[in-house]
Design a protein around this motif. Structure first.
Motif, short mmCIF file in Angstrom:
data_model
loop_
_atom_site.label_atom_id
_atom_site.label_comp_id
_atom_site.label_asym_id
_atom_site.label_seq_id
_atom_site.Cartn_x
_atom_site.Cartn_y
_atom_site.Cartn_z
N VAL A 19 0.84 -1.20 0.00
CA VAL A 19 0.00 0.00 0.00
C VAL A 19 0.88 1.25 0.00
O VAL A 19 0.64 2.19 -0.76
CB VAL A 19 -0.96 -0.01 1.21
N ALA A 52 -6.23 10.78 4.84
CA ALA A 52 -6.85 9.51 4.47
C ALA A 52 -6.29 8.44 5.40
O ALA A 52 -5.18 8.58 5.91
CB ALA A 52 -6.55 9.15 3.03
N VAL A 54 -5.81 4.11 5.78
CA VAL A 54 -5.92 2.76 5.25
C VAL A 54 -5.63 1.82 6.42
O VAL A 54 -4.58 1.92 7.05
CB VAL A 54 -4.90 2.50 4.11
N PRO A 87 -11.26 10.03 3.61
CA PRO A 87 -11.26 8.80 2.82
C PRO A 87 -10.70 7.65 3.66
O PRO A 87 -9.76 7.85 4.43
CB PRO A 87 -10.35 9.12 1.64
N PHE A 88 -11.29 6.49 3.53
CA PHE A 88 -10.91 5.33 4.34
C PHE A 88 -10.92 4.09 3.47
O PHE A 88 -11.81 3.93 2.63
CB PHE A 88 -11.89 5.15 5.50
N ALA A 89 -9.93 3.24 3.67
CA ALA A 89 -9.90 1.94 2.98
C ALA A 89 -9.58 0.87 3.99
O ALA A 89 -8.79 1.09 4.92
CB ALA A 89 -8.87 1.95 1.86
N LEU A 90 -10.17 -0.28 3.82
CA LEU A 90 -9.91 -1.45 4.66
C LEU A 90 -9.35 -2.54 3.76
O LEU A 90 -9.95 -2.90 2.76
CB LEU A 90 -11.20 -1.94 5.32
N VAL A 91 -8.18 -3.06 4.16
CA VAL A 91 -7.53 -4.14 3.41
C VAL A 91 -7.46 -5.34 4.35
O VAL A 91 -6.82 -5.28 5.40
CB VAL A 91 -6.11 -3.74 2.95
#
Length: 92
Positions: A19, A52, A54, A87-91
């Protein structure tokens, strides 16, 4: 951008590092400032200050790992009243 990983080693660390590499790739343009930290070291102020977020974690028996749950529980109350979204992301 804040990248929060359950661990910075093993397979979770490898995914988190990917990432970071992607976010800092010169092809993106001006570049992205990235902070890469283990979940145990991140507090609500760092999350609220990030442009952001992650979250990189593993899944165990249908739920996220214990350190990830601890992180989410520590930041929940301070961050839930924050006036702006990020902004947010989940991996997983």
């Amino acid at each position: 951008m804040l990248v929060v990983a359950q661990h910075l080693h093993g397979s979770t660390g490898a995914v988190g590092a990917a990432v970071v590499r992607g976010a800092t790739d010169p092809a993106i343009g001006d570049g992205v400032d990235v902070v890469y930290l283990p979940a145990v070291e991140v507090d609500a102020a760092e999350v609220e200050g990030a442009d952001a977020v992650v979250l990189v974690t593993t899944e165990r028996f249908g739920t996220v790992a214990g350190l990830t749950k601890d992180f989410l529980e520590r930041i929940w109350a301070p961050c839930r009243t924050s006036p702006r979204g990020s902004p947010f992301a989940l991996v997983v």
